[in-house]
Design a protein around this motif. Structure first.
Motif, PDB file in Angstrom:
ATOM      1  N   GLU A 124       0.842  -1.192   0.000  1.00 11.20           N
ATOM      2  CA  GLU A 124       0.000   0.000   0.000  1.00 11.20           C
ATOM      3  C   GLU A 124       0.880   1.244   0.000  1.00 11.20           C
ATOM      4  N   GLY A 125       0.242   2.375  -0.196  1.00 10.36           N
ATOM      5  CA  GLY A 125       0.962   3.643  -0.093  1.00 10.36           C
ATOM      6  C   GLY A 125       1.005   4.075   1.358  1.00 10.36           C
ATOM      7  N   GLY A 126       0.711   5.349   1.575  1.00 13.91           N
ATOM      8  CA  GLY A 126       0.730   5.848   2.931  1.00 13.91           C
ATOM      9  C   GLY A 126       2.097   6.372   3.322  1.00 13.91           C
ATOM     10  N   PRO A 127       2.218   6.888   4.537  1.00 15.59           N
ATOM     11  CA  PRO A 127       3.493   7.448   4.996  1.00 15.59           C
ATOM     12  C   PRO A 127       4.488   6.362   5.355  1.00 15.59           C
ATOM     13  N   ASP A 128       5.717   6.760   5.643  1.00 14.17           N
ATOM     14  CA  ASP A 128       6.767   5.847   6.111  1.00 14.17           C
ATOM     15  C   ASP A 128       6.980   4.696   5.136  1.00 14.17           C
ATOM     16  N   GLY A 139       9.714  -0.377   0.599  1.00 15.51           N
ATOM     17  CA  GLY A 139       8.644  -0.699   1.531  1.00 15.51           C
ATOM     18  C   GLY A 139       8.955  -0.201   2.919  1.00 15.51           C
ATOM     19  N   ARG A 140       8.911  -1.106   3.889  1.00 14.50           N
ATOM     20  CA  ARG A 140       9.102  -0.742   5.283  1.00 14.50           C
ATOM     21  C   ARG A 140      10.093  -1.672   5.956  1.00 14.50           C
ATOM     22  N   LYS A 141      10.475  -1.298   7.159  1.00 11.23           N
ATOM     23  CA  LYS A 141      11.436  -2.092   7.921  1.00 11.23           C
ATOM     24  C   LYS A 141      10.873  -2.344   9.312  1.00 11.23           C
ATOM     25  N   ALA A 156       9.062  -1.928  16.280  1.00  2.92           N
ATOM     26  CA  ALA A 156       8.833  -0.610  15.687  1.00  2.92           C
ATOM     27  C   ALA A 156       8.924  -0.768  14.180  1.00  2.92           C
ATOM     28  N   VAL A 157       7.966  -0.198  13.469  1.00  7.86           N
ATOM     29  CA  VAL A 157       7.945  -0.268  12.005  1.00  7.86           C
ATOM     30  C   VAL A 157       8.232   1.118  11.453  1.00  7.86           C
ATOM     31  N   THR A 158       9.209   1.201  10.545  1.00  4.49           N
ATOM     32  CA  THR A 158       9.603   2.468   9.948  1.00  4.49           C
ATOM     33  C   THR A 158       9.680   2.314   8.441  1.00  4.49           C
ATOM     34  N   SER A 159       9.999   3.396   7.779  1.00 13.24           N
ATOM     35  CA  SER A 159      10.316   3.328   6.363  1.00 13.24           C
ATOM     36  C   SER A 159      11.536   2.441   6.163  1.00 13.24           C
TER      37      SER A 159
END
Length: 288
Positions: A124-128, A139-141, A156-159
């Motif tokens: 999905e899109g969205g921030p981070d 994606g995310r980390k 903790a989930v971040t960019s």
């Protein structure tokens, strides 16, 4: 057909549903309804709502695709958000972790932990949302700290563009605030190298946390099972067996962290019930 909700209509039992033994462990931990607040009686019980949430977690489907014979999707999502906001999710997760540790002969408060991060593609899109140049992943980390049994302490989930060391500071600060009993954390070389040990110094000076780097043997090639570090790698393996966590489908990082906690709640309740987690949707009479 089977009856999964006491007093309810018969409906199919999905492989993601909690067993009676697992629900007997989680049920008493659910928040009690306060009669003083009044209001109409609830139409859907806690177990049915949790089964709906677990269906999304295990199958990876959209909320609106929850089967209609289970419960309406908006009821499941409403309680999913409510249990996160009021602390029910964290309270149940933390209590089950203490029960598992006690059952394994450990002290309930952990004294050592393992730190690592996992970059994962997002759907999905969205921030981070960013690009991890090292893993070539957009994606995310997920920054994860587990105890020595592989049970989640902090997530903790971040960019994905956030490097291990800044992400490590975030989760180590959370760890120190929530678990003052932890004095030693094992991590991989991504959190410090021979030139830069700022994270290690910061953790000790600010939180009195000793971060010990577990390095690969000199000249090692290919996959290596490294002491201590394999514990958190196994936890990542547990998580991605849930299709909702095989990619990051959440628009908000807070929802991503919630899905990690729910996956661990299911795993720990199943373990406490003396059962093995079923990762497959195959029926018992089908060949493995």
């Amino acid at each position: 057909m089977c009856k999964c909700e006491p007093g309810g209509d018969a409906r199919p039992c999905y492989p993601s549903d909690l067993s009676d033994a697992a629900w007997a462990i989680i049920g008493p931990l659910m928040p009690a309804r306060d009669p003083a607040k009044g209001g109409a009686a609830r139409k859907y019980g806690d177990r049915l709502v949790l089964d709906g949430i677990l269906f999304v977690l295990r199958s990876g489907c959209q909320w609106r695709m929850i089967p209609r014979d289970l419960l309406p999707w908006d009821a499941a999502y409403r309680w999913y958000r409510a249990w996160t906001a009021d602390g029910t999710r964290d309270r149940i997760h933390d209590h089950l972790r203490e029960l598992v540790r006690t059952a394994e002969g450990r002290e309930a408060p952990p004294s050592a932990a393992v730190l690592d991060a996992q970059s994962i593609k997002s759907g999905e899109g969205g921030p981070d949302r960013g690009f991890d140049a090292g893993k070539k992943t957009t994606g995310r980390k997920r920054h994860l700290i587990t105890d020595t049994l592989g049970l989640v302490l902090v997530v903790a989930v971040t960019s994905a563009s956030v490097q291990d060391r800044p992400g490590g500071r975030r989760v180590l600060a959370r760890l120190a605030a929530a678990f003052p009993s932890v004095g030693l954390v094992w991590a991989d070389a991504g959190y410090a190298n021979r030139i830069d040990s700022n994270l290690l110094n910061w953790a000790y000076e600010k939180w009195r946390l000793v971060v010990e780097i577990v390095r690969r043997p000199e000249g090692a090639k290919g996959f290596q099972v490294l002491p201590r570090r394999w514990v958190v790698e196994r936890t990542f393996g547990w998580l991605v067996r849930n299709r909702r966590l095989a990619r990051d489908y959440e628009r908000l990082t807070g929802n991503s962290e919630t899905m990690v906690k729910i996956a661990m709640i299911r795993l720990m309740a199943t373990r406490l019930a003396g059962q093995s987690a079923c990762w497959s949707n195959r029926l018992p009479d089908q060949a493995a």
